[in-house]
Design a protein around this motif. Structure first.
Motif, PDB file in Angstrom:
ATOM      1  N   ASP A   1      -5.633   6.687  -7.470  1.00  0.00           N
ATOM      2  CA  ASP A   1      -5.258   6.067  -6.188  1.00  0.00           C
ATOM      3  C   ASP A   1      -6.420   5.317  -5.546  1.00  0.00           C
TER       4      ASP A   1
ATOM      5  N   GLU B   1       0.826  -1.207   0.000  1.00  0.00           N
ATOM      6  CA  GLU B   1       0.000   0.000   0.000  1.00  0.00           C
ATOM      7  C   GLU B   1       0.862   1.259   0.000  1.00  0.00           C
TER       8      GLU B   1
ATOM      9  N   GLU C   1      -2.651  10.411  -8.156  1.00  0.00           N
ATOM     10  CA  GLU C   1      -3.730  10.673  -7.202  1.00  0.00           C
ATOM     11  C   GLU C   1      -5.103  10.379  -7.797  1.00  0.00           C
TER      12      GLU C   1
ATOM     13  N   THR D   1      -4.870   1.555  -5.714  1.00  0.00           N
ATOM     14  CA  THR D   1      -4.120   1.173  -4.502  1.00  0.00           C
ATOM     15  C   THR D   1      -4.782   0.033  -3.725  1.00  0.00           C
TER      16      THR D   1
ATOM     17  N   CYS E   1       2.303   1.836  -3.386  1.00  0.00           N
ATOM     18  CA  CYS E   1       1.288   2.358  -4.305  1.00  0.00           C
ATOM     19  C   CYS E   1       1.012   3.837  -4.046  1.00  0.00           C
ATOM     20  N   ARG E   2       0.961   4.225  -2.792  1.00  0.00           N
ATOM     21  CA  ARG E   2       0.702   5.638  -2.468  1.00  0.00           C
ATOM     22  C   ARG E   2       1.771   6.549  -3.067  1.00  0.00           C
ATOM     23  N   ARG E   3       2.993   6.034  -3.145  1.00  0.00           N
ATOM     24  CA  ARG E   3       4.092   6.860  -3.673  1.00  0.00           C
ATOM     25  C   ARG E   3       4.085   6.909  -5.196  1.00  0.00           C
ATOM     26  N   HIS E   4       3.614   5.856  -5.865  1.00  0.00           N
ATOM     27  CA  HIS E   4       3.798   5.753  -7.306  1.00  0.00           C
ATOM     28  C   HIS E   4       2.523   5.867  -8.139  1.00  0.00           C
ATOM     29  N   VAL E   5       1.369   5.636  -7.549  1.00  0.00           N
ATOM     30  CA  VAL E   5       0.114   5.699  -8.308  1.00  0.00           C
ATOM     31  C   VAL E   5      -0.375   7.144  -8.350  1.00  0.00           C
TER      32      VAL E   5
END
Length: 503
Positions: free
Chosen positions: A261, A249, A258, A265, A252-256
């Motif tokens: 997300d 998670e 917004e 995510t 994903c927060r860093r790369h997906v």
């Protein structure tokens, strides 16, 4: 009347910890009100420890006020409500000054013990701030909130066993069995939820991944050449699955982006962590869980007396080092597998040795009224398994009595371990309580009467051995002379009854 008493206790505590503005978080465990504080210096320790309801205070990652089982669960909501009301009425309150109340000077000997206990606790806290011990503390934070449910379901399971054995109320037995087993059948979900919460992930995603472990449909999945079983891997599998989910998670927060997300995510987190859980973690955690259960049973079956002696004698030092937290998942795994943990009754003997040592200190210091007052106030909690007031207020600052308390725990543990080796296992259906409070949770491989008798005789062995070891070997002659005359003529002020238990 009870609500008024709990509200009064909360109202007395709040100003002594600096008021609502100084409190950043409120929680509780089995015996302690755990507070996050902005400014530690605003706490009025001596006045706080003088409150009749307070059994002691302990400073760790949070400021912990020992209130005892049952009481803390009632005081905490009252404390929270009062703090919220104070914040609403005074959005920017002036912090209370950190000056001690008038006449708060300690009687000499008990005051010296308090200082020693505080210094020992501070040094121990510094030693415990290692990565391994901080990790173990976080693991404990996952399981501690589950303890009330474990206790409640454990007692119901014991009651159901009694009804079954005596053939009483057969119509209600299936209902009680369902109530007792329901929580344990889904404990992996709660572990996953708490793990994600503790390590900075979304709790519901941790619970969703862990729920795969207990889902009946996993029986259709083949991993490592065999079909999986629902519940395989238990709490260890849930812990690993949720930790993995948190890592995914956060990635994903860093790369997906917004905009994606909210869809990507959670989907990626549950999918990837779920697949790894099914095709790896469940099997591996299942093997580890089986090994833990086999090892514990083999240890007590073949070397019960020696193993019990070591475990009972070393448990108080393990608590001091913070390493006892590593045992929580082991206890929970044993309860999942066998319905009870054979380790807890052995470890509970450490508290019996502590009580016996305190009684010996009381007998050996007839003129030291302040220490005797402290022991009298702390003993009821000690008999119920709340040992902090006696450990940090009496035995540890005195030195030798702490060692002789460990000797009492060793002999008590050896006694329980010996009977396990002889074929009579004494176990506990839940973790948390010890001392007399453990009696309703006892269970073993023989009728309940035999289990109760083994545990009771183990407690008596711990009491007696701890008493005798402390009475005859707990004091050097000069120390005994000094302690027995230091405050012989001084009255024992009521505020001092919890004095030696320090943060």
């Amino acid at each position: 009347m009870s609500d008024d008493k709990n509200r009064a206790t909360a109202a007395a505590i709040l100003p002594l910890v600096g008021g609502a503005a100084n409190v950043t978080s409120v929680a509780h465990c089995m015996t302690r009100l755990r507070l996050g504080l902005k400014d530690r210096s605003l706490v009025r320790d001596e006045a706080l420890k003088a409150l009749p309801a307070v059994l002691g205070v302990v400073e760790d990652d949070t400021y912990q006020i020992v209130l005892g089982p049952g009481v803390v669960a009632r005081v905490t909501p009252e404390f929270t409500a009062l703090a919220d009301a104070e914040r609403a009425a005074h959005p920017a309150p002036e912090p209370a000054p950190a000056t001690p109340p008038p006449g708060a000077a300690a009687a000499p000997t008990a005051g010296e013990l308090a200082d020693r206990g505080a210094a020992l606790k501070a040094r121990q806290k510094a030693r415990n701030a290692t990565p391994v011990k901080l990790f173990l503390r976080r693991i404990a934070n996952i399981f501690v909130p589950l303890i009330p449910a474990l206790i409640g379901c454990g007692i119901i399971a014991g009651l159901n066993g009694l009804l079954t054995n005596f053939g009483v109320l057969p119509a209600i037995v299936p209902a009680l069995a369902a109530i007792a087993a329901g929580f344990l059948s889904l404990i992996a979900v709660f572990v996953g939820h708490n793990t994600a919460k503790e390590f900075g992930g979304t709790p519901i995603l941790g619970g969703a991944v862990a729920a795969i472990i207990v889902y009946a449909g996993v029986a259709q999945v083949t991993a490592f050449g065999q079909h999986l079983s629902p519940g395989q891997g238990g709490v260890l599998g849930a812990l690993g699955a949720a930790l993995l989910a948190v890592r995914i998670e956060k990635w994903c927060r860093r790369h997906v982006p917004e905009a994606l997300d909210v869809l990507v995510t959670p989907t990626v987190t549950v999918l990837v962590a779920g697949l790894v859980t099914l095709f790896g973690l469940m099997f591996l955690a299942g093997e580890v869980s089986t090994a833990i259960g086999s090892c514990a049973n083999w240890l007590l079956a073949h070397g019960g007396a020696a193993a019990g002696f070591l475990l009972g004698g070393l448990f108080l030092p393990l608590v001091m080092l913070g390493l006892h937290q590593a045992l929580i998942p082991i206890h929970t795994t044993l309860i999942e597998q066998q319905g009870y943990t054979v380790l807890l009754p052995v470890l509970a003997m450490a508290g019996a040795g502590q009580v016996g040592a305190a009684l010996a200190v009381y007998a050996r210091l007839p003129r030291n009224r302040s220490i005797r007052t402290t022991i009298k106030s702390a003993l009821p909690a000690g008999f119920l398994g709340v040992g902090e007031p006696l450990i940090y207020g009496v035995s540890l600052p005195l030195g030798r009595p702490f060692v002789t308390a460990c000797v009492g725990g060793a002999f008590g543990g050896g006694f329980v371990g010996l009977f396990n080796q002889l074929g009579t296992a004494a176990g506990a259906t839940a973790i948390g309580p010890s001392g007399w409070a453990l009696f309703p949770l006892l269970k073993g491989n023989h009728p309940l009467g035999a289990t109760l008798l083994v545990y009771a005789l183990g407690l008596i062995t711990g009491y007696v051995t701890g008493f005798l070891a402390t009475y005859f070997f707990g004091f050097a002659k000069p120390a005994l002379r000094d302690l027995n005359t230091a405050d012989a003529s001084a009255p024992a002020p009521t505020r001092q009854k919890h004095q030696p238990t320090t943060a």
